[in-house]
Design an enzyme around this catalytic site. Structure first.
Site, PDB file in Angstrom:
ATOM      1  N   GLU A 195      66.155 -13.940   0.962  1.00 13.14           N
ATOM      2  CA  GLU A 195      66.482 -14.074   2.382  1.00 13.14           C
ATOM      3  C   GLU A 195      67.372 -15.293   2.653  1.00 13.14           C
ATOM      4  O   GLU A 195      67.394 -15.831   3.751  1.00 13.14           O
ATOM      5  CB  GLU A 195      65.197 -14.144   3.206  1.00 13.14           C
ATOM      6  CG  GLU A 195      64.375 -12.879   3.122  1.00 13.14           C
ATOM      7  CD  GLU A 195      63.085 -12.945   3.910  1.00 13.14           C
ATOM      8  OE1 GLU A 195      63.140 -12.835   5.141  1.00 13.14           O
ATOM      9  OE2 GLU A 195      62.022 -13.104   3.295  1.00 13.14           O
ATOM     10  N   GLY A 241      62.432 -15.328  12.287  1.00 14.33           N
ATOM     11  CA  GLY A 241      63.840 -15.603  12.539  1.00 14.33           C
ATOM     12  C   GLY A 241      64.025 -16.419  13.809  1.00 14.33           C
ATOM     13  O   GLY A 241      63.366 -16.174  14.814  1.00 14.33           O
ATOM     14  N   ARG A 266      54.765 -15.199  14.955  1.00 13.80           N
ATOM     15  CA  ARG A 266      55.086 -13.891  15.537  1.00 13.80           C
ATOM     16  C   ARG A 266      54.232 -12.833  14.852  1.00 13.80           C
ATOM     17  O   ARG A 266      54.179 -12.779  13.621  1.00 13.80           O
ATOM     18  CB  ARG A 266      56.567 -13.568  15.349  1.00 13.80           C
ATOM     19  CG  ARG A 266      57.086 -12.475  16.285  1.00 13.80           C
ATOM     20  CD  ARG A 266      58.484 -12.029  15.910  1.00 13.80           C
ATOM     21  NE  ARG A 266      58.482 -11.191  14.729  1.00 13.80           N
ATOM     22  CZ  ARG A 266      59.375 -11.279  13.739  1.00 13.80           C
ATOM     23  NH1 ARG A 266      60.333 -12.185  13.790  1.00 13.80           N
ATOM     24  NH2 ARG A 266      59.302 -10.470  12.696  1.00 13.80           N
ATOM     25  N   GLU A 273      51.890  -7.440  10.240  1.00  9.38           N
ATOM     26  CA  GLU A 273      51.954  -8.727   9.552  1.00  9.38           C
ATOM     27  C   GLU A 273      52.099  -9.852  10.557  1.00  9.38           C
ATOM     28  O   GLU A 273      52.408  -9.626  11.735  1.00  9.38           O
ATOM     29  CB  GLU A 273      53.110  -8.763   8.554  1.00  9.38           C
ATOM     30  CG  GLU A 273      54.489  -8.604   9.158  1.00  9.38           C
ATOM     31  CD  GLU A 273      55.577  -8.646   8.091  1.00  9.38           C
ATOM     32  OE1 GLU A 273      55.698  -9.699   7.426  1.00  9.38           O
ATOM     33  OE2 GLU A 273      56.302  -7.661   7.933  1.00  9.38           O
ATOM     34  N   TYR A 282      69.599  -6.537  11.585  1.00 11.68           N
ATOM     35  CA  TYR A 282      70.666  -7.527  11.543  1.00 11.68           C
ATOM     36  C   TYR A 282      72.058  -7.017  11.885  1.00 11.68           C
ATOM     37  O   TYR A 282      72.969  -7.815  12.081  1.00 11.68           O
ATOM     38  CB  TYR A 282      70.689  -8.199  10.157  1.00 11.68           C
ATOM     39  CG  TYR A 282      69.399  -8.925   9.854  1.00 11.68           C
ATOM     40  CD1 TYR A 282      69.006 -10.029  10.608  1.00 11.68           C
ATOM     41  CD2 TYR A 282      68.546  -8.490   8.849  1.00 11.68           C
ATOM     42  CE1 TYR A 282      67.825 -10.691  10.349  1.00 11.68           C
ATOM     43  CE2 TYR A 282      67.360  -9.149   8.584  1.00 11.68           C
ATOM     44  CZ  TYR A 282      67.000 -10.241   9.337  1.00 11.68           C
ATOM     45  OH  TYR A 282      65.824 -10.889   9.082  1.00 11.68           O
ATOM     46  N   SER A 305      62.274  -9.475   6.146  1.00  4.18           N
ATOM     47  CA  SER A 305      63.590  -8.931   6.490  1.00  4.18           C
ATOM     48  C   SER A 305      63.778  -7.511   5.971  1.00  4.18           C
ATOM     49  O   SER A 305      64.908  -7.039   5.832  1.00  4.18           O
ATOM     50  CB  SER A 305      64.727  -9.829   5.965  1.00  4.18           C
ATOM     51  OG  SER A 305      64.692 -11.083   6.601  1.00  4.18           O
ATOM     52  N   ASP A 347      53.593  -8.858  14.356  1.00  4.59           N
ATOM     53  CA  ASP A 347      54.241  -7.550  14.487  1.00  4.59           C
ATOM     54  C   ASP A 347      53.188  -6.450  14.474  1.00  4.59           C
ATOM     55  O   ASP A 347      52.274  -6.461  13.637  1.00  4.59           O
ATOM     56  CB  ASP A 347      55.234  -7.337  13.346  1.00  4.59           C
ATOM     57  CG  ASP A 347      56.380  -8.342  13.375  1.00  4.59           C
ATOM     58  OD1 ASP A 347      56.657  -8.883  14.466  1.00  4.59           O
ATOM     59  OD2 ASP A 347      56.986  -8.585  12.318  1.00  4.59           O
ATOM     60  N   ASN A 391      54.095 -13.538  10.964  1.00  4.03           N
ATOM     61  CA  ASN A 391      55.203 -14.356  10.460  1.00  4.03           C
ATOM     62  C   ASN A 391      55.031 -15.800  10.911  1.00  4.03           C
ATOM     63  O   ASN A 391      55.034 -16.073  12.113  1.00  4.03           O
ATOM     64  CB  ASN A 391      56.536 -13.820  10.985  1.00  4.03           C
ATOM     65  CG  ASN A 391      56.807 -12.403  10.535  1.00  4.03           C
ATOM     66  OD1 ASN A 391      57.341 -12.172   9.469  1.00  4.03           O
ATOM     67  ND2 ASN A 391      56.416 -11.437  11.365  1.00  4.03           N
TER      68      ASN A 391
END
Length: 336
Positions: free
Chosen positions: A14, A270, A250, A264, A212, A143, A252, A266
């Site tokens: 990443e 990002g 974060r 998951e 992205y 990602s 998800d 994070n």
């Protein structure tokens, strides 16, 4: 003025995402409060040289040697305060299978899964019992790199080999695929920010291109019905606390039949101006620059700050007791 080093790049797959995050963080730092210093690294040794003289390390790293607690442990040894969650939380959340085990132990739904350490453990019959379709992905990393949706048994070997190739010598996760509304829940200082709904455009799941590339997905603030909103909030905050997260994170999820399934957590999501957490913060009236300021001050509060005087973040920390959050059991899911 606080000398803030933005640690970016790293040694994981990443790297490019991390460099973009770091560059945007540097642009957004308030020049009246901080001296932003870019610290790009491509090897582990470069970190030791790059952080000399810093007051604070703002982590823009993703993946291995970034989100897994390794950098955090090094910075603690050097006495340099850093952004976000600590060593334990970073390590826990980076290991998706272990994080899912902790999440499920707190009564929070998460899709059924398998975790294989090598191709020697390859067992297609176990995946048949899990039920197709499944998502195959590295157990660590993000990602959507190395991730494949597998609809039929004949697609499984190639997907598993691809995941192992991208797993940087780590395990591979095979997770039951759930169709539903994908959402992400950003948490800042122990408080939930507005929920974002995600709709992939042109793909049937939120893959690397959807994340992205321009026009790859529609991301917008959504208002959930009160009862569902409470279940989502309970799930997100329970995960945040159970996994010992701090300052920001974060979570998800997928919503199906009124149940939020956590995918998951994070700890270093990002952080470009258009990333999900900054979008959620913007909807709460927090600019990207202010968000970085809150992360820095909250992190300094979390780790002492070596004489710096941060303004405290509002809300509970990861160490706050979570018994005020109601728990609910998942229907039909025993870990395999």
């Amino acid at each position: 003025m606080i000398r803030v080093g933005v640690i970016m790049g790293g040694v994981s797959s990443e790297y490019e995402v991390s460099m973009k995050t770091g560059r945007e963080m540097l642009k957004a730092l308030d020049p009246a409060k901080y001296i932003g210093i870019p610290v790009p690294i491509t090897t582990r040794k470069e970190l030791l040289e790059g952080v000399k003289g810093l007051d604070f390390a703002l982590l823009a790293l993703h993946g291995a040697y970034g989100e897994d607690g390794t950098v955090q442990g090094t910075l603690e040894t050097l006495g340099i305060p850093y952004s976000g969650s600590g060593v334990l939380s970073s390590s826990l959340c980076m290991d998706k299978s272990l994080a899912k085990t902790v999440i499920r132990s707190h009564g929070i739904p998460t899709p059924d899964w398998l975790c294989w350490d090598s191709m020697k453990e390859y067992e297609p019959q176990a995946v048949e019992r899990l039920g197709y379709p499944v998502m195959v992905k590295p157990n660590s990393g993000g990602s959507s790199i190395g991730m494949t949706k597998v609809n039929h048994p004949q697609e499984l070997p190639g997907a598993v080999e691809k995941a192992f190739a991208c797993a940087e010598e780590g395990p591979v996760l095979i997770e039951r695929y759930i169709t539903g509304q994908e959402i992400t829940c950003s948490i800042l200082g122990g408080e939930m920010l507005p929920v974002i709904g995600i709709q992939s455009l042109g793909a049937d799941w939120f893959d690397y291109s959807a994340k992205y590339e321009q026009g790859g997905a529609e991301e917008r603030i959504i208002q959930l019905p009160d009862a569902l909103d409470e279940r989502v909030r309970t799930a997100a905050l329970t995960c945040y606390r159970a996994l010992k997260c701090a300052v920001y994170a974060r979570v998800d999820m997928l919503l199906k039949d009124g149940i939020p399934y956590v995918l998951e957590v994070n700890t270093l999501p990002g952080m470009t101006a258009t990333s999900l957490l900054p979008q959620s913060a913007q909807a709460a009236g927090i600019s990207f620059s202010s968000l970085l300021d809150k992360i820095i001050t909250g992190s300094l509060q979390e780790r002492g700050g070596a004489g710096l005087e941060p303004e405290p973040l509002q809300g509970k920390s990861a160490d706050s007791p979570d018994n005020d959050l109601p728990q609910y059991a998942e229907a039909g899911g025993v870990r395999r």
